[in-house]
Write a protein that holds these residues in place. Structure first.
Motif, PDB file in Angstrom:
ATOM      1  N   LEU B 118       0.929  -1.252   0.036  1.00 46.77           N
ATOM      2  CA  LEU B 118      -0.020  -0.021  -0.166  1.00 46.77           C
ATOM      3  C   LEU B 118       1.002   1.381  -0.038  1.00 46.77           C
ATOM      4  O   LEU B 118       0.463   2.342  -0.429  1.00 46.77           O
ATOM      5  N   LEU B 134      -3.618  -6.468  -3.017  1.00 44.32           N
ATOM      6  CA  LEU B 134      -3.879  -6.081  -4.062  1.00 44.32           C
ATOM      7  C   LEU B 134      -3.323  -7.120  -5.166  1.00 44.32           C
ATOM      8  O   LEU B 134      -2.531  -7.948  -4.811  1.00 44.32           O
ATOM      9  N   GLU B 135      -3.616  -7.192  -6.205  1.00 44.37           N
ATOM     10  CA  GLU B 135      -3.297  -8.088  -7.312  1.00 44.37           C
ATOM     11  C   GLU B 135      -1.818  -7.650  -7.930  1.00 44.37           C
ATOM     12  O   GLU B 135      -1.490  -6.562  -7.678  1.00 44.37           O
ATOM     13  N   TRP B 138      -1.182  -4.833  -9.976  1.00 45.12           N
ATOM     14  CA  TRP B 138      -1.673  -3.316  -9.734  1.00 45.12           C
ATOM     15  C   TRP B 138      -0.627  -2.601  -9.747  1.00 45.12           C
ATOM     16  O   TRP B 138       0.630  -2.689  -9.457  1.00 45.12           O
ATOM     17  N   PRO B 142      -1.735   2.488  -3.499  1.00 41.76           N
ATOM     18  CA  PRO B 142      -2.907   3.461  -3.057  1.00 41.76           C
ATOM     19  C   PRO B 142      -2.985   4.172  -1.764  1.00 41.76           C
ATOM     20  O   PRO B 142      -3.555   5.345  -1.799  1.00 41.76           O
ATOM     21  N   LEU B 143      -2.309   4.041  -0.912  1.00 42.59           N
ATOM     22  CA  LEU B 143      -2.408   4.701   0.368  1.00 42.59           C
ATOM     23  C   LEU B 143      -1.555   5.903   0.450  1.00 42.59           C
ATOM     24  O   LEU B 143      -1.620   6.490   1.590  1.00 42.59           O
ATOM     25  N   PRO B 149      -5.823   7.343  -8.555  1.00 37.74           N
ATOM     26  CA  PRO B 149      -6.386   6.102  -9.250  1.00 37.74           C
ATOM     27  C   PRO B 149      -6.505   5.982 -10.662  1.00 37.74           C
ATOM     28  O   PRO B 149      -6.541   7.188 -11.296  1.00 37.74           O
ATOM     29  N   TYR B 153      -9.048  -0.886 -14.519  1.00 38.61           N
ATOM     30  CA  TYR B 153      -8.111  -2.031 -14.163  1.00 38.61           C
ATOM     31  C   TYR B 153      -8.651  -3.251 -14.797  1.00 38.61           C
ATOM     32  O   TYR B 153      -9.903  -3.501 -14.725  1.00 38.61           O
ATOM     33  N   ARG B 154      -7.872  -3.802 -15.641  1.00 38.41           N
ATOM     34  CA  ARG B 154      -8.231  -5.103 -16.661  1.00 38.41           C
ATOM     35  C   ARG B 154      -9.689  -4.756 -17.025  1.00 38.41           C
ATOM     36  O   ARG B 154     -10.419  -5.500 -17.239  1.00 38.41           O
ATOM     37  N   MET B 156     -11.920  -3.276 -16.464  1.00 35.83           N
ATOM     38  CA  MET B 156     -13.098  -2.698 -15.579  1.00 35.83           C
ATOM     39  C   MET B 156     -12.836  -1.277 -15.195  1.00 35.83           C
ATOM     40  O   MET B 156     -11.726  -0.677 -14.694  1.00 35.83           O
ATOM     41  N   ARG B 157     -13.685  -0.315 -15.296  1.00 33.88           N
ATOM     42  CA  ARG B 157     -13.805   1.015 -14.817  1.00 33.88           C
ATOM     43  C   ARG B 157     -13.582   1.229 -13.311  1.00 33.88           C
ATOM     44  O   ARG B 157     -14.625   1.003 -12.682  1.00 33.88           O
ATOM     45  N   ILE B 158     -12.679   2.204 -13.142  1.00 38.78           N
ATOM     46  CA  ILE B 158     -12.691   2.720 -11.782  1.00 38.78           C
ATOM     47  C   ILE B 158     -13.437   4.006 -11.710  1.00 38.78           C
ATOM     48  O   ILE B 158     -12.514   5.017 -12.087  1.00 38.78           O
ATOM     49  N   GLU B 159     -14.559   4.200 -11.515  1.00 38.90           N
ATOM     50  CA  GLU B 159     -15.052   5.600 -11.832  1.00 38.90           C
ATOM     51  C   GLU B 159     -14.590   6.612 -10.948  1.00 38.90           C
ATOM     52  O   GLU B 159     -14.330   6.398  -9.651  1.00 38.90           O
ATOM     53  N   VAL B 161     -15.252  10.383  -9.091  1.00 41.14           N
ATOM     54  CA  VAL B 161     -16.341  11.387  -8.818  1.00 41.14           C
ATOM     55  C   VAL B 161     -15.921  12.652  -9.298  1.00 41.14           C
ATOM     56  O   VAL B 161     -14.900  13.168  -9.186  1.00 41.14           O
TER      57      VAL B 161
END
Lengths: 163, 162
Positions: B118, B134-135, B138, B142-143, B149, B153-154, B156-159, B161
């Motif tokens: 992290l 995490l995989e 990755w 993240p911390l 972000p 990821y693969r 897949m959407r990491i939305e 805000v």
């Protein structure tokens, strides 16, 4: 039933084959036994004695090959999402998905800062029933399963689909 | 033994490897030590008769500010003598390197992997330093305060805000 007792020589039911198949399918919603977060605790509670999901023919199966319904109960992290998708693909048709709780529906409390959370399991697999709640009460899960039963009963299996 | 006494002993034994004693603004009185010397200091605290720090309660990475260094915090406890000490090391954000204590306390193995996962802190001498939560594919840590972000990821959407 007293008045009808011993009035018939053989037991004959007349129905369409579709209705018979759907009746049996909807009466045996075997769900895949896996949980991802606190929603799974409510799912276990729903399955246990007080709420007793087996009243509706729903019972947990430990293999995706034997399951008809996948209840996505909890937070779908991106790491788990790849596994959820694979497990869904391993289920035999016809298969259904219930998205249980805010996390599986939309990311829930991880919507803003969840760098590791999939914002809705419907991004990777098709979802039939969404159950709101954080987590939903067992009654809500039961209602979701009953809605799914209704959906199953209205589906044509052998008959031609109306355009 | 109080933390103050332990600090006095450590600075006599290790000299400038023991950097400072923090009492104000921390929950527990903390001894700040050199990142490369942490393994030696921890071994000393574990083996010496007067300290007997036989258990590592916690090991955590920390990132307080984008401008500041990363740090690792060690909470040691002696179950025999019922005393505690908190150690802290600072390491640079660009090339974070800390001596591993995983062979001294087996608890530290997974804790250090978590801090590596992290915060991207490299623990030198760790037997199996790889991501734990995490995989493996990755990107980023993240911390960290400066973590941005990824969009996908693969596939897949990491939305984000708006």
């Amino acid at each position: 039933m007293g008045a009808l007792n011993h009035k018939f020589n053989e037991n004959i039911l007349i129905t369409s084959l579709d209705k018979l198949l759907n009746w049996s399918r909807s009466g045996s919603e075997w769900y895949f036994q896996f949980g991802l977060a606190c929603c799974a605790i409510e799912m276990m509670s729903a399955a246990a004695a007080r709420h007793d999901l087996e009243r509706f023919g729903a019972m947990p199966r430990s293999s995706p090959r034997q399951a008809d319904v996948m209840i996505v109960a909890g937070t779908v992290t991106l790491k788990m999402a790849t596994r959820v998708k694979r497990l869904y693909e391993q289920m035999a048709e016809p298969k259904y998905v219930i998205s249980m709780g805010s996390c599986a529906n939309s990311g829930g409390p991880y919507w803003q800062h969840g760098y590791h959370v999939l914002k809705g399991v419907d991004q990777i697999i098709p979802v039939d029933i969404y159950i709101p709640g954080c987590p939903p009460r067992p009654e809500a899960l039961i209602e979701g399963l009953l809605h799914l039963q209704k959906k199953m009963r209205e589906e044509p299996v052998l008959a031609k689909k109306e355009d | 033994m109080t933390e103050q006494e332990i600090y006095a002993d450590l600075s006599k034994k290790f000299g400038d490897k023991v950097i400072e004693f923090m009492e104000e603004g921390t929950l527990n009185p903390t001894v700040v030590v050199d990142a490369a010397a942490i393994a030696k200091i921890v071994t000393y605290l574990k083996d010496d008769e007067r300290f007997q720090f036989d258990s590592l309660m916690n090991l955590a990475g920390h990132d307080g500010d984008v401008e500041a260094d990363l740090s690792v915090i060690y909470h040691l406890v002696s179950t025999e003598l019922k005393h505690y000490i908190t150690l802290k090391v600072f390491t640079s954000r660009v090339e974070p390197k800390v001596a591993s204590v995983a062979v001294i306390y087996r608890t530290a193995n997974w804790h250090e992997r978590e801090a590596f996962d992290l915060y991207g802190i490299n623990f030198e001498g760790h037997p199996d330093l790889k991501r734990i939560l995490l995989e493996d594919d990755w990107e980023g840590y993240p911390l960290r305060k400066d973590y941005v972000p990824a969009e996908f990821y693969r596939g897949m959407r990491i939305e984000k805000v708006k």
